[in-house]
Design a protein around this motif. Sequence first.
Motif, PDB file in Angstrom:
ATOM      1  N   ARG A  53       0.853  -1.186   0.000  1.00  0.00           N
ATOM      2  CA  ARG A  53       0.000   0.000   0.000  1.00  0.00           C
ATOM      3  C   ARG A  53       0.890   1.237   0.000  1.00  0.00           C
ATOM      4  N   VAL A  54       0.589   2.181  -0.877  1.00  0.00           N
ATOM      5  CA  VAL A  54       1.327   3.439  -0.987  1.00  0.00           C
ATOM      6  C   VAL A  54       0.361   4.575  -0.690  1.00  0.00           C
ATOM      7  N   VAL A  55       0.680   5.352   0.363  1.00  0.00           N
ATOM      8  CA  VAL A  55      -0.136   6.502   0.754  1.00  0.00           C
ATOM      9  C   VAL A  55       0.763   7.729   0.805  1.00  0.00           C
ATOM     10  N   ILE A  56       0.384   8.788   0.088  1.00  0.00           N
ATOM     11  CA  ILE A  56       1.165  10.022   0.076  1.00  0.00           C
ATOM     12  C   ILE A  56       0.194  11.181   0.248  1.00  0.00           C
ATOM     13  N   GLY A  57       0.100  11.687   1.482  1.00  0.00           N
ATOM     14  CA  GLY A  57      -0.808  12.790   1.780  1.00  0.00           C
ATOM     15  C   GLY A  57      -2.190  12.533   1.233  1.00  0.00           C
ATOM     16  N   ASP A  58      -2.759  13.560   0.594  1.00  0.00           N
ATOM     17  CA  ASP A  58      -4.069  13.425  -0.044  1.00  0.00           C
ATOM     18  C   ASP A  58      -3.958  13.055  -1.521  1.00  0.00           C
ATOM     19  N   PRO A  97       2.497  -5.955  -9.958  1.00  0.00           N
ATOM     20  CA  PRO A  97       1.236  -6.437  -9.391  1.00  0.00           C
ATOM     21  C   PRO A  97       0.551  -7.430 -10.310  1.00  0.00           C
ATOM     22  N   ALA A  98      -0.399  -8.166  -9.762  1.00  0.00           N
ATOM     23  CA  ALA A  98      -1.260  -9.002 -10.591  1.00  0.00           C
ATOM     24  C   ALA A  98      -1.953  -8.129 -11.638  1.00  0.00           C
ATOM     25  N   VAL A  99      -2.297  -8.722 -12.763  1.00  0.00           N
ATOM     26  CA  VAL A  99      -2.878  -7.964 -13.865  1.00  0.00           C
ATOM     27  C   VAL A  99      -4.102  -7.166 -13.415  1.00  0.00           C
ATOM     28  N   ASP A 100      -4.926  -7.759 -12.529  1.00  0.00           N
ATOM     29  CA  ASP A 100      -6.121  -7.067 -12.041  1.00  0.00           C
ATOM     30  C   ASP A 100      -5.940  -6.588 -10.598  1.00  0.00           C
ATOM     31  N   GLY A 101      -4.679  -6.401 -10.163  1.00  0.00           N
ATOM     32  CA  GLY A 101      -4.397  -6.210  -8.746  1.00  0.00           C
ATOM     33  C   GLY A 101      -4.011  -4.816  -8.312  1.00  0.00           C
ATOM     34  N   VAL A 102      -4.592  -3.780  -8.903  1.00  0.00           N
ATOM     35  CA  VAL A 102      -4.311  -2.407  -8.469  1.00  0.00           C
ATOM     36  C   VAL A 102      -5.635  -1.687  -8.236  1.00  0.00           C
ATOM     37  N   GLU A 103      -5.730  -1.043  -7.070  1.00  0.00           N
ATOM     38  CA  GLU A 103      -6.925  -0.275  -6.722  1.00  0.00           C
ATOM     39  C   GLU A 103      -6.505   1.059  -6.112  1.00  0.00           C
ATOM     40  N   GLY A 104      -7.244   2.127  -6.454  1.00  0.00           N
ATOM     41  CA  GLY A 104      -7.011   3.403  -5.809  1.00  0.00           C
ATOM     42  C   GLY A 104      -6.669   4.514  -6.784  1.00  0.00           C
ATOM     43  N   LEU A 158      -4.371   9.392 -12.011  1.00  0.00           N
ATOM     44  CA  LEU A 158      -4.900   8.133 -12.508  1.00  0.00           C
ATOM     45  C   LEU A 158      -5.738   7.485 -11.421  1.00  0.00           C
ATOM     46  N   ALA A 159      -6.850   6.877 -11.831  1.00  0.00           N
ATOM     47  CA  ALA A 159      -7.689   6.089 -10.928  1.00  0.00           C
ATOM     48  C   ALA A 159      -7.766   4.670 -11.475  1.00  0.00           C
ATOM     49  N   PHE A 160      -7.572   3.693 -10.571  1.00  0.00           N
ATOM     50  CA  PHE A 160      -7.535   2.285 -10.962  1.00  0.00           C
ATOM     51  C   PHE A 160      -8.667   1.506 -10.302  1.00  0.00           C
ATOM     52  N   GLU A 161      -9.248   0.618 -11.082  1.00  0.00           N
ATOM     53  CA  GLU A 161     -10.173  -0.384 -10.553  1.00  0.00           C
ATOM     54  C   GLU A 161      -9.839  -1.707 -11.215  1.00  0.00           C
ATOM     55  N   ALA A 162      -9.700  -2.749 -10.394  1.00  0.00           N
ATOM     56  CA  ALA A 162      -9.368  -4.087 -10.891  1.00  0.00           C
ATOM     57  C   ALA A 162      -8.154  -4.055 -11.822  1.00  0.00           C
ATOM     58  N   GLY A 163      -7.168  -3.217 -11.467  1.00  0.00           N
ATOM     59  CA  GLY A 163      -5.919  -3.173 -12.193  1.00  0.00           C
ATOM     60  C   GLY A 163      -5.889  -2.292 -13.418  1.00  0.00           C
ATOM     61  N   ARG A 164      -7.011  -1.659 -13.755  1.00  0.00           N
ATOM     62  CA  ARG A 164      -7.129  -0.938 -15.012  1.00  0.00           C
ATOM     63  C   ARG A 164      -7.376   0.548 -14.761  1.00  0.00           C
ATOM     64  N   VAL A 165      -6.763   1.413 -15.559  1.00  0.00           N
ATOM     65  CA  VAL A 165      -7.048   2.843 -15.484  1.00  0.00           C
ATOM     66  C   VAL A 165      -8.483   3.079 -15.943  1.00  0.00           C
TER      67      VAL A 165
END
Length: 366
Positions: free
Chosen positions: A182-187, A218-225, A245-252
């Motif tokens: 998990r990567v969190v950088i401020g807002d 990451p897994a092909v479908d493994g990025v969220e946020g 960029l916004a990701f759901e299920a690994g996709r922009v």
Amino acid sequence: MDDRIRRHARVLVDHCTDVASEDDVEIRAPTAAEDLVVALYEALGRRGARPTTVWRNPRATRAYAREMDPDDYRPKEHRVAALAATDVVILIKGARNASETSDVDGEARQAASRAKEPLLRERLDTRWVITQHPTAADAQRAGLSTAAWRSLVYDAVDRDWAAVRERQEQVADRLAAADEVRVVIGDDADLRFDVAGMGTYNDAGRENMPGGEVATVPAVDGVEGEIRFDHPLRRGGREAEGVRLAFEAGRVVDYAAERGEDVVEDLIETDAGARRVGELGIGTNRGVDRVTGNVLFDEKAAGTVHVALGDALSECVPEDRDENESAVHADLIRGAGEDARIAFDGETVYRDGEFLIGGGDGSGSD
């Protein structure tokens, strides 16, 4: 010739690619890097290897692309065949005009990238390295004098790379054992990466020179946020700033930019894989102490993270896992030196630009 150029060539031949007398070597270089090519031929001659140079000319590339019908782009089969018979590839960056191809339209860029994909596949099967020869144009883009830019490049290259690998090993091992990052950088960033079962890349100056990062896929479908990048995205002489960029299920699924949004659009519309993540990297090289506008350096800087859209780092993907494939691999860089936290499986291992676990002190230097 500046002896630093000869030392650079020796690092590329001896450390990065370990050239042997039976090797066929392709050097792909801009004409601005002639001195480094000459130094490489000296080093390769001492090894008894067989070099060939493919000269890159951005002015010619621009002229061709502006006249070419995008539907007519196709793989250069003679170049694919040549690479299939090549053992080592040394790619050199160095611009006379960093914006030479900035007025090539997006459709032509996408078509050219897709046509080059077979070349990419063949090159990745060789022992390869990409590096930088310092030029006045790149110094200007970095906001430095030519002399200062040369010093930065050569200081970043001329290091004890075995020591760098050893220092990064504990972080790389801990990352390889993690299921989630998990990567969190401020807002500006909150991203979760499913990395269960994936390998880790401990970059100590093999495929990239300079090196200095720890990375995974990451897994092909493994990025969220979502994430906002505070370093520019530069591609083909064009630039986008403030990319989100916004990701759901690994996709922009959504994107925006404060400037140059068309650059982002051209990138992610290249092919289906360009909307997915092929790499998560954490920079460790404190020898890169400023933003230069050169991704090869900026992605290695300690206190940064980068997310690459497109083709995955194959060495991190086990044979039984799906691997994202794309004609592009584009690194987007985010400063992580303030109000930043990285956690492996819920354990904070990095805060405000510093690793909290041993061996990852971010030095990447002697």
